[in-house]
Each structure stands twice: as structure tokens, then as C-alpha cells.
Design an enzyme around this catalytic site. Structure first.
Site: not given
Ligand SMILES: *Cc1c(COP(=O)(O)O)cnc(C)c1O
Length: 302
Positions: A63-65, A67
Site C-alpha cells: 500500500y506504499s505511497n 510506489i
């Protein structure tokens, strides 16, 4: 970048305790490259362009911001992008994962790796393997933190922010707070609220700063990175009702929960002026709500 502004958070507790709390709305910097991730990518992308790279490769979780931001920024600036993603099982979940499907729509190519392999992300052998697979790539570390990222984050504070006594900011890998510390005035104290457990962060920050006007408040990580509790969700919803400002559950929600708790407990003198940096991260709400729903827990209001 015209939409960034300082906005007073008119919480009743701040009136009661005579504290001025102001939010720097870096979350409004860009609809997709949110808050600090824009600052952190800015000089990295110009470096990549100047050095003739055409692919950006980076690392991140489900859920990486970072990425999401890298995928979008790479597309905007004419790069190909590769995301090395932690967790092989996620490959089949892309259509149901809002962050990864957004990155995919931006053209990011994913390389799903096991958690064990992911731990090697900073090791030269693993990076050489990636270069063999994808050709010459400009590597951005997990979370985007490096010297050029810190340089970008030094641009968050402006001259008019010198009137504040404290600057509050959420801490993940430490790049953002490092830039803030470097550009803060000598009379200001920077308070970092780590979103995760562990005391390695102090040393990470010391790689980039040479000042002593800062400290980490380690009591508000809620059990670890991306871990939440119903009281945090309730706080985020209440904060939005009171101020109209949305917070994310991984970073800014925890930071403001901590800061408001400190205000309640009289950790600041009356008349103190506090500026908090809204580093963005709102793209993560959709994914968090999916997980909260599965666990039948209260959701973040959108
Ligand atoms: C990544 C991120 C942070 C943490 O920034 P670091 O530079 O890694 O410490 C804080 N807030 C949000 C919203 C983020 O996406």
C-alpha cells in the site's frame, strides 16, 4: 504547487489550552504525487534525466505511497518504472489492491519478491541481479530517502514559517524530517512522530543532519507500521469533522493523534505556535478501509 497553504486547525482542545495549531497542506501539492513524496522525487528525477537514465527502479510494500507516487511521477516525466514489491502473494491481488492497480495503470512493471529476498534490497548483489534483468536503472531506495530527497524536503518550510515554535512531522524512513531539521530556524524545535517501532531511526536521521533542534516522540506508532486501532480511526474521523482536514491512517493520523494528546497533557506552554506538516498519503485510505472492513472494524470517513 499553488495549492499548498498553511491552514489553522480549529480544534476545541487548542482553544481550551491556548495553542495555535496550523497545518501545512502539502497533501494538496499534487493529486497523485502526494506531499513529501513529490519533494523526495523532484531532485532524484532531474538527476536521473541528467545522467541519461530512462528507467526508475524502486521498492515498496502493498500500500506504499512511495510506489504510487513514483509510478505516477515516472510516467509524467517520461521514464519507465519498475517496482520491486514485498510479498510474492500480491501478484494475484493487483486488481483488488487500489495502490498497486493505480501504479500498474501508470505503467509500472512489478517484480514481486519474497519477504526474505526483499530484505536484501540494499545489497549490491541483489541490485546487480535487478540491473541484469531491467538494464540500466536509476535506483531510488525504499521510501525514497537519499541525499537528493532530503534536499527536496528542505524546500517544505518557507520564511514565513519561522514564526512557529514547534514543527511536527511524521517519520517513516527519516528523509522528510531531515530536510525540515536542516531548514528550520535556530529558535524552532522539530518533533518527529515515528509511524513504526524501532530505534534505528535516530541514526538514519543523523546521516543527513548536523543540528540538535529536534527529537523523536516514539509513543504513538500504534503497534507498528500500518497498524491501527479503533481509537486512531475515531480520532481521524473526529479531526476531519472538526477541521475539514483529512488525515491518513499510516502517518499523519498518528502524528496528529500524538500531538493532540501532548496538547491535552499540557506538554506545551499556553501561546505556543505549532506547525504540522501534512505529508499526504491519502491514497492509502482506500486500502486501509478494505482491511478494516474485512476485520469488521470502523472505517475512515471519506
Ligand atoms: C512516506 C511518508 C512519510 C514518511 O516520510 P519519510 O521521509 O520516509 O520519513 C510521512 N508521511 C506520509 C504521508 C508519507 O507517505
Amino acid at each position: 504547487m499553488i495549492s499548498i497553504h498553511n491552514e489553522k486547525a480549529l480544534l476545541s482542545i487548542c482553544r481550551e489550552k491556548d495553542i495555535e495549531l496550523v497545518v501545512k497542506r502539502e497533501d494538496l501539492i499534487h493529486p497523485f504525487i502526494s506531499g513529501n513524496k513529490y519533494r523526495k522525487l523532484k531532485y532524484n528525477l532531474s538527476e536521473a534525466k541528467n545522467k541519461g537514465y530512462n528507467t526508475i527502479l524502486t521498492f515498496g510494500g502493498a500500500y506504499s505511497n512511495h510506489i504510487a507516487a513514483t509510478a505516477y511521477a515516472a510516467k509524467e516525466y517520461g521514464f519507465k518504472s519498475v517496482g520491486v514489491i514485498r510479498g510474492e502473494e500480491l501478484e494475484k491481488e493487483v486488481p483488488d489492491n487500489p495502490t498497486l492497480s493505480f501504479a500498474k495503470d501508470c505503467g509500472m512493471h512489478f517484480d514481486f519478491v519474497s519477504r526474505t529476498a526483499y530484505r536484501n534490497k540494499n545489497i549490491p548483489e541483489f541490485q546487480a541481479e535487478l540491473s541484469a534483468k531491467y538494464g540500466k536503472c536509476y535506483l531510488v531506495p525504499e521510501g525514497g530517502t537519499n541525499q537528493l530527497a532530503v534536499k527536496g524536503c528542505e524546500e517544505i518550510l518557507t520564511e514565513e514559517d519561522a514564526e512557529f515554535d514547534y514543527i511536527g512531522v511524521s517519520v517513516g524512513t527519516g528523509g522528510t524530517i531531515s530536510g525540515i531539521i536542516n531548514s528550520a530556524s535556530p529558535n524552532q524545535k522539530v518533533l518527529g512522530f515515528p509511524a513504526l517501532k524501532g530505534d534505528f531511526l535516530k541514526n538514519e536521521i543523523l546521516k543527513f543532519v548536523h543540528k540538535e533542534n529536534w527529537s523523536l516522540v516514539a509513543d504513538y506508532h500504534f503497534g507498528g507500521y500500518a497498524k491501527v486501532k479503533p481509537e486512531l480511526i475515531e480520532f481521524i474521523n473526529e479531526f476531519k469533522r472538526e477541521t475539514k482536514i483529512p488525515l491518513d491512517p499510516v502517518y499523519t493520523g498518528k502524528m496528529l493523534y500524538g500531538l493532540v494528546d501532548m496538547i491535552k497533557n499540557d506538554k506545551f506552554e499556553p501561546n505556543t505556535k505549532i506547525l504540522v506538516i501534512h505529508t499526504g498519503g491519502l491514497q492509502g485510505i482506500a486500502g486501509m478501509n478494505q482491511r478494516l472492513k474485512q476485520k469488521k472494524l470502523p472505517l475512515i470517513d471519506v
